[in-house]
Design a protein around this motif. Structure first.
Motif, PDB file in Angstrom:
ATOM      1  N   GLU A  79      -6.946  -1.139   2.491  1.00  0.00           N
ATOM      2  CA  GLU A  79      -6.500  -0.988   1.103  1.00  0.00           C
ATOM      3  C   GLU A  79      -7.289   0.107   0.383  1.00  0.00           C
ATOM      4  O   GLU A  79      -6.729   0.888  -0.389  1.00  0.00           O
ATOM      5  N   GLU A  80      -8.584   0.166   0.646  1.00  0.00           N
ATOM      6  CA  GLU A  80      -9.391   1.203   0.004  1.00  0.00           C
ATOM      7  C   GLU A  80      -9.029   2.587   0.532  1.00  0.00           C
ATOM      8  O   GLU A  80      -8.939   3.552  -0.239  1.00  0.00           O
ATOM      9  N   VAL A  81      -8.799   2.693   1.827  1.00  0.00           N
ATOM     10  CA  VAL A  81      -8.372   3.967   2.405  1.00  0.00           C
ATOM     11  C   VAL A  81      -7.052   4.414   1.772  1.00  0.00           C
ATOM     12  O   VAL A  81      -6.880   5.585   1.410  1.00  0.00           O
ATOM     13  N   ALA A  82      -6.113   3.488   1.616  1.00  0.00           N
ATOM     14  CA  ALA A  82      -4.821   3.821   1.002  1.00  0.00           C
ATOM     15  C   ALA A  82      -5.011   4.318  -0.419  1.00  0.00           C
ATOM     16  O   ALA A  82      -4.471   5.365  -0.814  1.00  0.00           O
ATOM     17  N   ALA A  83      -5.777   3.579  -1.202  1.00  0.00           N
ATOM     18  CA  ALA A  83      -5.946   3.930  -2.613  1.00  0.00           C
ATOM     19  C   ALA A  83      -6.624   5.283  -2.787  1.00  0.00           C
ATOM     20  O   ALA A  83      -6.168   6.129  -3.585  1.00  0.00           O
ATOM     21  N   ILE A  84      -7.690   5.515  -2.029  1.00  0.00           N
ATOM     22  CA  ILE A  84      -8.471   6.733  -2.238  1.00  0.00           C
ATOM     23  C   ILE A  84      -7.775   7.956  -1.663  1.00  0.00           C
ATOM     24  O   ILE A  84      -7.693   9.002  -2.333  1.00  0.00           O
ATOM     25  N   THR A  85      -7.258   7.871  -0.436  1.00  0.00           N
ATOM     26  CA  THR A  85      -6.630   9.058   0.152  1.00  0.00           C
ATOM     27  C   THR A  85      -5.346   9.434  -0.578  1.00  0.00           C
ATOM     28  O   THR A  85      -5.039  10.623  -0.713  1.00  0.00           O
ATOM     29  N   THR A  86      -4.630   8.433  -1.074  1.00  0.00           N
ATOM     30  CA  THR A  86      -3.415   8.726  -1.845  1.00  0.00           C
ATOM     31  C   THR A  86      -3.781   9.405  -3.166  1.00  0.00           C
ATOM     32  O   THR A  86      -3.150  10.393  -3.560  1.00  0.00           O
ATOM     33  N   ALA A  87      -4.803   8.893  -3.830  1.00  0.00           N
ATOM     34  CA  ALA A  87      -5.254   9.516  -5.082  1.00  0.00           C
ATOM     35  C   ALA A  87      -5.733  10.942  -4.841  1.00  0.00           C
ATOM     36  O   ALA A  87      -5.486  11.845  -5.663  1.00  0.00           O
ATOM     37  N   ASN A  88      -6.409  11.165  -3.716  1.00  0.00           N
ATOM     38  CA  ASN A  88      -6.866  12.521  -3.384  1.00  0.00           C
ATOM     39  C   ASN A  88      -5.686  13.469  -3.223  1.00  0.00           C
ATOM     40  O   ASN A  88      -5.711  14.609  -3.711  1.00  0.00           O
ATOM     41  N   MET A 122       0.832  -1.205   0.000  1.00  0.00           N
ATOM     42  CA  MET A 122       0.000   0.000   0.000  1.00  0.00           C
ATOM     43  C   MET A 122       0.864   1.251   0.000  1.00  0.00           C
ATOM     44  O   MET A 122       1.930   1.271   0.609  1.00  0.00           O
ATOM     45  N   LYS A 123       0.403   2.254  -0.700  1.00  0.00           N
ATOM     46  CA  LYS A 123       1.135   3.518  -0.817  1.00  0.00           C
ATOM     47  C   LYS A 123       0.397   4.600  -0.043  1.00  0.00           C
ATOM     48  O   LYS A 123      -0.813   4.739  -0.159  1.00  0.00           O
ATOM     49  N   TRP A 124       1.160   5.378   0.727  1.00  0.00           N
ATOM     50  CA  TRP A 124       0.591   6.457   1.540  1.00  0.00           C
ATOM     51  C   TRP A 124       1.280   7.774   1.229  1.00  0.00           C
ATOM     52  O   TRP A 124       2.422   7.796   0.770  1.00  0.00           O
TER      53      TRP A 124
END
Length: 254
Positions: free
Chosen positions: A238-247, A1-3
């Motif tokens: 995983e969803e938190v990582a994907a969405i907050t990083t994209a934001n 996961m990316k943060w």
């Protein structure tokens, strides 16, 4: 996961002895970018030196409201000089803070308005600091948001009504360690706010999440905040990582 840590003062003296180790810990935790808010001209040298040494640390420029005083126009002139000199990722952290004193409240408003206008002029987002001044800050932002200004209300700790006002302006909520505090009320405030309007931050060295409360905060704690957010939103890490990083990538453009 990316943060992404959207708000951390890693150039502060608190990190002078072990910044390389701290960044290594954060990167092992998956944190790939670290956005550095400016305070005033006294911190610029340290912030820009850290950015030069570690390209994953990315600088903003601005005058923090707690450092607005009778000589604030000189500080603003320095901000403008740097905006003309090079590219920054955002104008921040800027805003209104009436917690410690309202002696320079008029000057704070003037400095905030000027810096929001510069953000529009230079096509940059803003990162907002507000304390004991949430509604006046929202009201100040609205006419600029109507002109296309976007950004983050850093370290959001307001109520549900304020949260909805902010996201309706097109702004994001910066969520940090306060989410983990039992009496914060933040889980309830953001219960009905979409993940698409939230970014993660530490505000390191301040406001560490439980179980590190009372100690120095650092960027490697982002996944702890994220896990709490996942529980509040009843979704996966995983969803938190994907969405907050994209934001974060969307608001900062990278």
């Amino acid at each position: 996961m990316k943060w992404i840590d959207t708000h951390c003062h890693l150039y502060s003296e608190e990190f002078s002895g072990d910044i390389d180790e701290l960044l290594n810990r954060a990167k092992k935790a998956g944190v790939e970018k670290f956005y550095l808010p400016a305070i005033d001209s006294n911190t610029l040298e340290a912030m820009l030196a850290l950015e030069a040494k570690h390209p994953a640390c990315i600088a903003m420029i601005g005058l923090h409201p707690c450092y607005v005083n009778a000589g604030y126009e000189q500080e603003l002139a320095i901000v403008k000089e740097w905006l003309d000199k090079r590219k920054f990722t955002a104008v921040g952290e800027i805003g209104l803070d009436y917690y410690w004193s309202t002696e320079f409240a008029t000057q704070q408003v003037a400095a905030f308005n000027q810096q929001m206008q510069w953000a529009l002029d230079y096509n940059l987002p803003i990162v907002i600091h507000t304390r004991n001044a949430m509604q006046p800050t929202i009201d100040a932002v609205k006419p600029f948001a109507d002109k296309g200004l976007r950004g983050i209300f850093h370290c959001f700790s307001g109520n549900a009504h304020e949260a909805h006002q902010i996201v309706n302006l097109g702004f994001y909520l910066g969520i940090g360690g306060i989410l983990t505090y039992k009496k914060s009320g933040l889980p309830e405030a953001i219960q009905n706010i979409s993940l698409e309007k939230i970014v993660l931050e530490t505000d390191a060295p301040y406001l560490p999440p439980v179980p590190y409360r009372g100690k120095r905060n650092e960027s490697s704690y982002i996944p702890i905040i994220a896990q709490n957010l996942a529980e509040v939103k009843n979704t996966s890490l995983e969803e938190v990582a994907a969405i907050t990083t994209a934001n974060a990538e969307k608001i900062f453009g990278s």
